[in-house]
Motif scaffolding. Sequence first.
Motif, PDB file in Angstrom:
ATOM      1  N   TRP A 362      55.439   8.900  48.336  1.00 21.17           N
ATOM      2  CA  TRP A 362      55.276   9.306  46.943  1.00 21.17           C
ATOM      3  C   TRP A 362      53.997   8.654  46.408  1.00 21.17           C
ATOM      4  O   TRP A 362      53.801   7.450  46.554  1.00 21.17           O
ATOM      5  N   CYS A 375      51.833  13.905  39.172  1.00 21.06           N
ATOM      6  CA  CYS A 375      52.366  15.273  39.269  1.00 21.06           C
ATOM      7  C   CYS A 375      51.524  16.111  40.228  1.00 21.06           C
ATOM      8  O   CYS A 375      50.305  15.973  40.272  1.00 21.06           O
ATOM      9  N   ARG A 376      52.183  16.994  40.974  1.00 22.50           N
ATOM     10  CA  ARG A 376      51.472  17.681  42.062  1.00 22.50           C
ATOM     11  C   ARG A 376      50.775  18.971  41.631  1.00 22.50           C
ATOM     12  O   ARG A 376      50.015  19.556  42.395  1.00 22.50           O
ATOM     13  N   ASN A 377      51.023  19.436  40.426  1.00 24.67           N
ATOM     14  CA  ASN A 377      50.425  20.702  39.997  1.00 24.67           C
ATOM     15  C   ASN A 377      49.106  20.415  39.289  1.00 24.67           C
ATOM     16  O   ASN A 377      49.080  19.542  38.428  1.00 24.67           O
ATOM     17  N   MET A 379      47.448  20.391  42.311  1.00 27.42           N
ATOM     18  CA  MET A 379      46.706  19.597  43.287  1.00 27.42           C
ATOM     19  C   MET A 379      46.295  20.429  44.499  1.00 27.42           C
ATOM     20  O   MET A 379      47.145  20.990  45.189  1.00 27.42           O
ATOM     21  N   VAL A 384      43.863  16.111  47.564  1.00 30.04           N
ATOM     22  CA  VAL A 384      44.709  15.383  48.523  1.00 30.04           C
ATOM     23  C   VAL A 384      43.840  14.649  49.549  1.00 30.04           C
ATOM     24  O   VAL A 384      44.093  13.488  49.886  1.00 30.04           O
ATOM     25  N   LEU A 399      50.332  18.204  50.749  1.00 29.55           N
ATOM     26  CA  LEU A 399      51.486  17.951  49.889  1.00 29.55           C
ATOM     27  C   LEU A 399      52.748  18.360  50.633  1.00 29.55           C
ATOM     28  O   LEU A 399      52.757  19.384  51.318  1.00 29.55           O
ATOM     29  N   ASP A 415      49.045  14.578  35.118  1.00 27.09           N
ATOM     30  CA  ASP A 415      49.171  15.936  35.659  1.00 27.09           C
ATOM     31  C   ASP A 415      47.810  16.626  35.569  1.00 27.09           C
ATOM     32  O   ASP A 415      46.894  16.142  34.906  1.00 27.09           O
ATOM     33  N   GLU A 443      58.643  17.497  40.167  1.00 28.03           N
ATOM     34  CA  GLU A 443      57.247  17.874  40.423  1.00 28.03           C
ATOM     35  C   GLU A 443      56.381  16.694  40.852  1.00 28.03           C
ATOM     36  O   GLU A 443      55.171  16.786  40.873  1.00 28.03           O
ATOM     37  N   GLU A 444      57.023  15.549  41.178  1.00 23.87           N
ATOM     38  CA  GLU A 444      56.258  14.395  41.625  1.00 23.87           C
ATOM     39  C   GLU A 444      55.639  14.667  43.012  1.00 23.87           C
ATOM     40  O   GLU A 444      56.264  15.299  43.856  1.00 23.87           O
ATOM     41  N   ALA A 445      54.410  14.171  43.209  1.00 24.18           N
ATOM     42  CA  ALA A 445      53.666  14.474  44.447  1.00 24.18           C
ATOM     43  C   ALA A 445      54.094  13.552  45.583  1.00 24.18           C
ATOM     44  O   ALA A 445      54.109  12.327  45.426  1.00 24.18           O
ATOM     45  N   ILE A 447      52.765  12.939  49.445  1.00 26.11           N
ATOM     46  CA  ILE A 447      51.597  13.293  50.259  1.00 26.11           C
ATOM     47  C   ILE A 447      51.748  12.746  51.665  1.00 26.11           C
ATOM     48  O   ILE A 447      52.199  11.630  51.863  1.00 26.11           O
TER      49      ILE A 447
END
Length: 450
Positions: A362, A375-377, A379, A384, A399, A415, A443-445, A447
Amino acid sequence: SVCLFGGDRPCSGRVEVHSGKEWIPVSDGNFTLPTAQVICAELGCGKAVSVLKHMPFRESDGQVWAEEFRCEGEEPELWVCPRVPCPGGMCHHSGAVQVACSAVYSELRLMTNGSSQCEGQVEMNISGRWRALCASHWTLANANVVCRQLGCGVAISTPRGPHLVGRDDQISAVRFHCLGTESFLWSCPVTALGSSDCSHGNMASVTCSGNQTQVLPQCSDSLPEPTGSAASGESAPYCSDSRWLRLVDGGGHCAGRVEILDQDSWGTICDDSWDLDDARVVCRQLGCGEALNATRSAHFGAGSGPIWLDDLNCTGKESHVWRCPSRGWGRHDCRHKQDAGVICSEFLALRMVSEDQQCAGWLEVFYNGTWGSVCRNPMEYITVSLICRQLGCGDSGSLNPSVALREGSRPQWVDGIQCRKTDTSLWQCPSDPWNYTSCSPKEEAYISCE
């Protein structure tokens, strides 16, 4: 002289040099990165990011400069570098050479009532468009770099002037973190992540001393300021005693051991009576937000050199830390094991959290004193990859959207991160403003770096 022609943004393009009569391209044969570094520095464009060869020439005749440049990278300008004539005046090449530098900025101006002078709203040409700079974290050190760069003397104040900009798209949310000694504003560390909302006319302004030699108010070394003078700290006169402030060994420019440059020596502050009021002045002076922690006992390691201040007793409102009441400049009874430090709210750090993997997990950012998720949006791959590089985990990653929800609660700090090719760290990437709940926990990223 040297120029970068025809790039898609300022500070990038085909390398051409002037013969006295015309601009002539430099060939890509034996063109090296150290030579590109010298060109970028000479043009005030930061560091060289890439060198592209086999580029088409501007004219069809394909005339190229008849020498090779053999820079080592530290030369002050291209013409100081060793040059080797090409055999028979013909350089071996497979095309022109194109250089991209780190700065995406090319010009600066101060605007008052439509005319450019030595005071006014700070505007910067970013990729061909003039934009006003947000006053978020705008400091006298930043202002001093602007005045010097424009040949306008030194900064006297950073007033909160009326804003002259109509639309939000004419505002830049990038934040500069200058020491004050830099030659160009874009040589200073830059952050854009967690951009401030600047739509309410909070624009950076500067009043410079002008190109005439103006007598500036001197700093008092040990006497507290008279009550009421410079209470806000915003319009305080700039010190003409050539002192500078920095934080070192804290992993970023907003945390670390406090050091002051005076008479060509960096020295420290003793932690006797060091507290949050003192730290508050340091954080504000550096444009680093609020003070979270005033550290003692060489928390960030022991410094060296002089100990400039001791028994500091700031109110928290002073514009410069050396204007606070103290024993007097250079007077102390301490050793470096008592060096003072600070952690400010704008200190940023990055990590990946997982149970057993080093380069997957995370993504978390440390901001305002707390670790929180990212937040991953929206991304993309470029973002990344930059994160993986920054964490020393290779050059690419992806992701992982199918990970189970995390346990526990934490802030979702940021975000809308959209990194660009020219960004060299996540902190430079544009995003939405900092927000305690920027997205939902799902929605947490997460990777995985390759």
